[in-house]
Scaffold this motif. Structure first.
Motif, PDB file in Angstrom:
ATOM      1  N   PRO A   6      -8.163  -3.457  -3.983  1.00 24.33           N
ATOM      2  CA  PRO A   6      -6.870  -2.783  -3.853  1.00 24.33           C
ATOM      3  C   PRO A   6      -6.093  -2.865  -5.168  1.00 24.33           C
ATOM      4  CG  PRO A   6      -6.846  -4.902  -2.710  1.00 24.33           C
ATOM      5  CD  PRO A   6      -8.244  -4.687  -3.204  1.00 24.33           C
ATOM      6  N   SER A   7      -5.309  -1.851  -5.437  1.00 24.18           N
ATOM      7  CA  SER A   7      -4.431  -1.885  -6.613  1.00 24.18           C
ATOM      8  C   SER A   7      -3.188  -2.701  -6.250  1.00 24.18           C
ATOM      9  CB  SER A   7      -4.035  -0.472  -7.023  1.00 24.18           C
ATOM     10  OG  SER A   7      -3.136   0.075  -6.076  1.00 24.18           O
ATOM     11  N   THR A   8      -2.469  -3.142  -7.251  1.00 24.23           N
ATOM     12  CA  THR A   8      -1.279  -3.964  -7.007  1.00 24.23           C
ATOM     13  C   THR A   8      -0.168  -3.188  -6.294  1.00 24.23           C
ATOM     14  OG1 THR A   8      -0.483  -3.513  -9.242  1.00 24.23           O
ATOM     15  CG2 THR A   8      -1.722  -5.565  -8.907  1.00 24.23           C
ATOM     16  N   GLU A   9      -0.269  -1.867  -6.240  1.00 25.95           N
ATOM     17  CA  GLU A   9       0.707  -1.065  -5.490  1.00 25.95           C
ATOM     18  C   GLU A   9       0.443  -1.121  -3.989  1.00 25.95           C
ATOM     19  OE1 GLU A   9      -1.002   0.613  -8.249  1.00 25.95           O
ATOM     20  OE2 GLU A   9       0.591  -0.269  -9.459  1.00 25.95           O
ATOM     21  N   GLU A  10      -0.687  -1.700  -3.603  1.00 33.18           N
ATOM     22  CA  GLU A  10      -1.070  -1.726  -2.189  1.00 33.18           C
ATOM     23  C   GLU A  10      -0.630  -2.992  -1.464  1.00 33.18           C
ATOM     24  OE1 GLU A  10      -5.177  -0.419  -1.286  1.00 33.18           O
ATOM     25  OE2 GLU A  10      -5.252   0.237  -3.374  1.00 33.18           O
ATOM     26  N   TYR A  11       0.091  -3.881  -2.142  1.00 29.36           N
ATOM     27  CA  TYR A  11       0.532  -5.117  -1.499  1.00 29.36           C
ATOM     28  C   TYR A  11       1.659  -5.746  -2.308  1.00 29.36           C
ATOM     29  CZ  TYR A  11      -2.659  -7.103  -5.012  1.00 29.36           C
ATOM     30  OH  TYR A  11      -3.304  -7.419  -6.195  1.00 29.36           O
ATOM     31  N   LEU A 136      -7.299   3.248   2.962  1.00 34.17           N
ATOM     32  CA  LEU A 136      -6.261   3.437   1.946  1.00 34.17           C
ATOM     33  C   LEU A 136      -4.862   3.648   2.517  1.00 34.17           C
ATOM     34  CD1 LEU A 136      -8.313   5.757  -0.422  1.00 34.17           C
ATOM     35  CD2 LEU A 136      -7.979   3.271  -0.580  1.00 34.17           C
ATOM     36  N   ARG A 137      -4.771   3.821   3.835  1.00 32.21           N
ATOM     37  CA  ARG A 137      -3.458   4.049   4.439  1.00 32.21           C
ATOM     38  C   ARG A 137      -2.578   2.819   4.283  1.00 32.21           C
ATOM     39  NH1 ARG A 137      -6.308   6.695   9.175  1.00 32.21           N
ATOM     40  NH2 ARG A 137      -6.411   8.860   8.465  1.00 32.21           N
ATOM     41  N   LEU A 138      -1.290   3.102   4.117  1.00 37.50           N
ATOM     42  CA  LEU A 138      -0.302   2.042   3.949  1.00 37.50           C
ATOM     43  C   LEU A 138       0.500   1.838   5.222  1.00 37.50           C
ATOM     44  CD1 LEU A 138       1.161   3.002   0.456  1.00 37.50           C
ATOM     45  CD2 LEU A 138      -0.405   1.113   0.946  1.00 37.50           C
ATOM     46  N   GLY A 139       0.758   0.585   5.505  1.00 33.81           N
ATOM     47  CA  GLY A 139       1.707   0.199   6.533  1.00 33.81           C
ATOM     48  C   GLY A 139       2.819  -0.583   5.846  1.00 33.81           C
ATOM     49  N   ILE A 140       3.726  -1.096   6.641  1.00 30.75           N
ATOM     50  CA  ILE A 140       4.821  -1.901   6.103  1.00 30.75           C
ATOM     51  C   ILE A 140       4.795  -3.244   6.836  1.00 30.75           C
ATOM     52  CG2 ILE A 140       7.308  -2.087   5.737  1.00 30.75           C
ATOM     53  CD1 ILE A 140       7.351   1.049   6.056  1.00 30.75           C
ATOM     54  N   ALA A 141       4.664  -4.309   6.062  1.00 33.75           N
ATOM     55  CA  ALA A 141       4.644  -5.650   6.657  1.00 33.75           C
ATOM     56  C   ALA A 141       5.277  -6.632   5.691  1.00 33.75           C
ATOM     57  CB  ALA A 141       3.213  -6.072   6.984  1.00 33.75           C
ATOM     58  N   ASN A 142       6.018  -7.550   6.251  1.00 29.57           N
ATOM     59  CA  ASN A 142       6.604  -8.623   5.441  1.00 29.57           C
ATOM     60  C   ASN A 142       7.488  -8.059   4.321  1.00 29.57           C
ATOM     61  OD1 ASN A 142       6.668 -11.407   5.648  1.00 29.57           O
ATOM     62  ND2 ASN A 142       5.255 -11.691   3.938  1.00 29.57           N
ATOM     63  N   GLY A 143       8.133  -6.932   4.604  1.00 32.07           N
ATOM     64  CA  GLY A 143       9.087  -6.374   3.657  1.00 32.07           C
ATOM     65  C   GLY A 143       8.516  -5.480   2.578  1.00 32.07           C
ATOM     66  N   GLY A 144       7.243  -5.105   2.676  1.00 34.98           N
ATOM     67  CA  GLY A 144       6.668  -4.241   1.649  1.00 34.98           C
ATOM     68  C   GLY A 144       5.483  -3.456   2.149  1.00 34.98           C
ATOM     69  N   ASP A 145       5.079  -2.485   1.341  1.00 35.46           N
ATOM     70  CA  ASP A 145       3.893  -1.700   1.665  1.00 35.46           C
ATOM     71  C   ASP A 145       2.651  -2.565   1.568  1.00 35.46           C
ATOM     72  OD1 ASP A 145       5.360   0.644   1.983  1.00 35.46           O
ATOM     73  OD2 ASP A 145       4.977   1.359  -0.053  1.00 35.46           O
ATOM     74  N   VAL A 146       1.692  -2.271   2.439  1.00 34.55           N
ATOM     75  CA  VAL A 146       0.398  -2.953   2.381  1.00 34.55           C
ATOM     76  C   VAL A 146      -0.655  -2.006   2.950  1.00 34.55           C
ATOM     77  CG1 VAL A 146       0.649  -4.151   4.612  1.00 34.55           C
ATOM     78  CG2 VAL A 146      -0.818  -5.120   2.818  1.00 34.55           C
ATOM     79  N   SER A 147      -1.762  -1.882   2.237  1.00 29.96           N
ATOM     80  CA  SER A 147      -2.837  -1.011   2.701  1.00 29.96           C
ATOM     81  C   SER A 147      -3.780  -1.777   3.620  1.00 29.96           C
ATOM     82  CB  SER A 147      -3.631  -0.461   1.518  1.00 29.96           C
ATOM     83  OG  SER A 147      -4.382  -1.490   0.891  1.00 29.96           O
ATOM     84  N   ALA A 148      -4.506  -1.025   4.419  1.00 32.00           N
ATOM     85  CA  ALA A 148      -5.543  -1.628   5.252  1.00 32.00           C
ATOM     86  C   ALA A 148      -6.534  -2.380   4.359  1.00 32.00           C
ATOM     87  CB  ALA A 148      -6.241  -0.555   6.082  1.00 32.00           C
ATOM     88  N   ARG A 149      -6.891  -1.778   3.244  1.00 30.75           N
ATOM     89  CA  ARG A 149      -7.827  -2.411   2.312  1.00 30.75           C
ATOM     90  C   ARG A 149      -7.278  -3.749   1.807  1.00 30.75           C
ATOM     91  NH1 ARG A 149      -9.708   0.830  -2.955  1.00 30.75           N
ATOM     92  NH2 ARG A 149      -7.464   1.155  -3.134  1.00 30.75           N
ATOM     93  N   ALA A 150      -6.022  -3.770   1.379  1.00 27.98           N
ATOM     94  CA  ALA A 150      -5.430  -5.017   0.890  1.00 27.98           C
ATOM     95  C   ALA A 150      -5.439  -6.086   1.981  1.00 27.98           C
ATOM     96  CB  ALA A 150      -4.016  -4.771   0.387  1.00 27.98           C
ATOM     97  N   LEU A 151      -5.179  -5.697   3.210  1.00 29.99           N
ATOM     98  CA  LEU A 151      -5.176  -6.671   4.303  1.00 29.99           C
ATOM     99  C   LEU A 151      -6.560  -7.282   4.516  1.00 29.99           C
ATOM    100  CD1 LEU A 151      -2.670  -4.741   6.490  1.00 29.99           C
ATOM    101  CD2 LEU A 151      -2.380  -7.124   5.793  1.00 29.99           C
TER     102      LEU A 151
END
Length: 173
Positions: A6-11, A136-151
């Motif tokens: 994941p890129s740093t924009e994903e978490y 690659l889809r983004l959700g919002i958790a813990n106050g920021g964007d996070v992708s399924a991949r990053a999770l």
């Protein structure tokens, strides 16, 4: 099966401590290999050792493994929500409150291992069913964007983080 990092924009930056521990290659394959290696490692630990703390106020080994499973459950739920396109903000969770309310001290080590296996198999089943777009889809958790991949990377890296502590603090004694 997603193999690119994941890129740093994903978490949010906090999660770099876990994502940064994950090597190159398929995160799904890493999670599957962790299932085998962690299960093997834990199966060789005597029950009495699993109830020990390495220092006052620290979790027992059973609690550490229970924490790994609890965190994976939370992260997998976030992953499902992100992968399915749900943008509802999801709150963070307090690991210490979770531990206070858990009863891992009343579980046998074999029960904790069975739980870990069930959680990981569920995560793997979820991941194996994702399309490339869903990863690659983004959700919002813990106050920021996070992708399924990053999770998925967070789950893998979180386990690596805690297993390093297990080796250094619990098993090296």
């Amino acid at each position: 099966m997603m193999s690119s990092r994941p890129s740093t924009e994903e978490y949010i930056p906090y999660y770099e401590q876990y994502i940064g521990l994950v090597g190159e290659g398929s995160v799904t394959e890493l999670l599957a290999s962790q299932l085998a290696s962690t299960t093997e490692l834990l199966s060789d630990i005597p029950e009495a050792q699993a109830d020990c703390r390495y220092a006052e106020g620290k979790w027992t080994l059973k609690e550490v493994i229970g924490h790994i499973s609890d965190t994976e459950r939370v992260m997998s739920y976030r992953l499902l929500r992100a992968a399915r396109g749900d943008k509802t903000p999801l709150a963070g969770f307090d690991q210490d409150e979770f531990m206070t309310a858990a009863s891992f001290q009343n579980w046998s080590l074999s029960q904790i291992i069975e739980d870990y296996i069930a959680v990981r198999k569920s995560t793997l089943s979820l991941l194996r069913g994702l399309s490339e777009e869903a990863w690659l889809r983004l959700g919002i958790a813990n106050g920021g964007d996070v992708s399924a991949r990053a999770l998925a990377y967070i789950i893998a890296g979180h386990e690596l983080h805690h297993l390093r502590i297990v080796h250094e603090k619990y098993l090296a004694r």
